[in-house]
Design a protein around this motif. Structure first.
Motif, mmCIF file in Angstrom:
data_model
loop_
_atom_site.group_PDB
_atom_site.id
_atom_site.type_symbol
_atom_site.label_atom_id
_atom_site.label_comp_id
_atom_site.label_asym_id
_atom_site.label_seq_id
_atom_site.Cartn_x
_atom_site.Cartn_y
_atom_site.Cartn_z
ATOM 1 N N THR A 37 -2.273 2.510 -3.951
ATOM 2 C CA THR A 37 -1.994 1.210 -4.550
ATOM 3 C C THR A 37 -2.365 0.111 -3.565
ATOM 4 N N ASP A 38 -3.116 -0.875 -4.027
ATOM 5 C CA ASP A 38 -3.495 -2.046 -3.206
ATOM 6 C C ASP A 38 -3.736 -1.652 -1.745
ATOM 7 N N ILE B 219 -5.438 -1.564 -8.307
ATOM 8 C CA ILE B 219 -5.401 -2.886 -7.694
ATOM 9 C C ILE B 219 -4.581 -3.793 -8.605
ATOM 10 N N SER B 220 -3.661 -4.554 -8.012
ATOM 11 C CA SER B 220 -2.810 -5.434 -8.812
ATOM 12 C C SER B 220 -3.456 -6.799 -9.052
ATOM 13 N N HIS C 210 -3.963 -7.768 -0.926
ATOM 14 C CA HIS C 210 -3.860 -6.699 -1.928
ATOM 15 C C HIS C 210 -5.216 -6.086 -2.272
ATOM 16 N N LEU C 211 -6.263 -6.843 -2.118
ATOM 17 C CA LEU C 211 -7.627 -6.351 -2.344
ATOM 18 C C LEU C 211 -8.384 -6.538 -1.038
ATOM 19 N N TRP D 99 -3.988 -10.531 -13.215
ATOM 20 C CA TRP D 99 -3.055 -9.995 -12.231
ATOM 21 C C TRP D 99 -2.007 -9.183 -12.986
ATOM 22 N N GLY E 96 3.035 -4.607 -7.761
ATOM 23 C CA GLY E 96 2.046 -5.477 -7.138
ATOM 24 C C GLY E 96 2.740 -6.674 -6.506
ATOM 25 N N SER F 197 -4.186 -15.456 -9.458
ATOM 26 C CA SER F 197 -5.272 -14.840 -8.705
ATOM 27 C C SER F 197 -6.201 -15.911 -8.142
ATOM 28 N N ASN G 68 -6.412 -9.951 -6.918
ATOM 29 C CA ASN G 68 -7.489 -10.077 -5.933
ATOM 30 C C ASN G 68 -7.134 -10.841 -4.672
ATOM 31 N N SER H 143 0.833 -1.200 0.000
ATOM 32 C CA SER H 143 0.000 0.000 0.000
ATOM 33 C C SER H 143 0.870 1.253 0.000
#
Length: 345
Positions: free
Chosen positions: A108-109, A141-142, A148-149, A223, A240, A211, A144, A96
């Protein structure tokens, strides 16, 4: 060579990544294949590998590997003031970042939660208080995975916040009320107007990863990483989550003149288990060189305990790997969680 192209004694800028192709329309509705498994650069672990990991019990560090938790770098400070020509990055922890570019604030994320599914609570606090953030202009978002999400963090955002996500992930975001979601395939881009009237470009680029959000959706969404470019030609690459491989050289060729690469250095042990999807510190430094990036900022460590290496080891190894390259020490931005650094044209 003009003064603008002189950077660290070498030609830096090169052709603009804006020549990579016209931007996609924001928020368009698109159809995708049911699976992106054909994009994998290595097979995912099977039952035998999972059984071996369980038998070895090497998914987390032992007591010796955790003893340095109090020494992890944590130095939160106020977000720097920036103008539209200045790029600033602040590490909130893990993957992040608060990226200020073209007068925009981009996350980011973003993971501001104390805990994510399947892992212990974070071992350093978030480096930036949510209430201290300026208005968020966009989120990238890089992929899921839960680290990261993070749905609880996204719920804190206005539902009109522009989200830039991998192919196949827009439906998940729209089900949660977000109305401005742009999903991209590798090598595609979209743009947002910057505060100075110049667009900030969001290029989605490949990664060596995968992912999955549930037991039944493996590789159903794509991804990758992101290259953010402002109207002055400044570029920040956010990797990511990724293993090492050929994509870094290709990203560098298609997006020459990357000023800063945000690269993961943690969650790499045991190596036989994680090599294909997570770079170790030495591979991250090699990736920075493949990219042709001027500066590197390590991430994806010092926040969540996701693997077996000692918690402080990624930092000591990345510093040694950087020293071995002979590059200036000032180009390794090994920031504490919460710290910031600025780029200028």
């Amino acid at each position: 060579m003009t003064e603008e192209t002189k950077r660290d004694g070498q030609s830096h800028r090169g052709p603009s990544s804006r020549a990579a192709g016209p931007p996609r329309p924001l928020g368009e509705l698109r159809r995708w294949p049911k699976s992106f498994a054909g994009r994998l650069t290595a097979p995912l672990p099977g039952v035998r590998a999972v059984t071996r990991l369980a038998r070895e019990g090497a998914a987390r560090p032992g007591a010796d590997g955790l003893r340095d938790v109090p020494l992890l770098p944590f130095a939160p400070g106020p977000l720097p003031s920036v103008d539209t020509a200045t790029v600033a990055v602040t590490w909130a922890g893990h993957a992040s970042w608060v990226v200020r570019i073209g007068g925009l604030t981009v996350l980011t994320d973003p993971v501001w939660s104390r805990r994510i599914l399947g892992t212990p609570a974070r071992i350093t606090p978030v480096g930036v208080r949510w209430d201290d953030l300026p208005p968020v202009d966009a989120v990238v978002i890089s992929h899921n995975h839960y680290d990261h999400l993070d749905a609880p963090t996204l719920k804190r955002l206005p539902r009109t916040t522009p989200l830039f996500v991998p192919a196949g992930l827009a439906a998940w975001c729209r089900r949660r009320g977000f109305s401005r979601v742009t999903e991209l395939d590798w090598w595609e881009a979209a743009e947002l107007p910057g505060a100075d009237g110049r667009s900030v470009r969001f290029d989605f680029v490949p990664a060596h990863h995968w992912s999955r959000r549930t037991l039944t959706d493996t590789c159903r969404t794509l991804w990758g990483g992101w290259v953010l470019s402002d109207g002055h030609g400044q570029r920040v690459y956010f990797a990511g989550d990724t293993g090492y491989g050929h994509w870094f050289g290709e990203i560098g060729r298609r997006h020459p003149g990357i000023d800063l690469a945000l690269l993961p250095i943690g969650a790499y042990a045991p190596r036989w288990w994680l090599r294909d999807v997570h770079t170790d510190p030495e591979e991250a430094v090699r990736a920075c060189q493949d990219l042709g990036a001027r500066n590197m900022a390590p991430m994806h460590w010092a926040t969540f305990v996701l693997s077996a290496e000692p918690v402080l080891e990624p930092l000591t190894r990345v510093r040694a790997a950087w020293e071995n390259t002979g590059r200036p020490r000032s180009q390794l931005w090994d920031l504490p969680v919460g710290a910031s650094r600025l780029l200028t044209p």
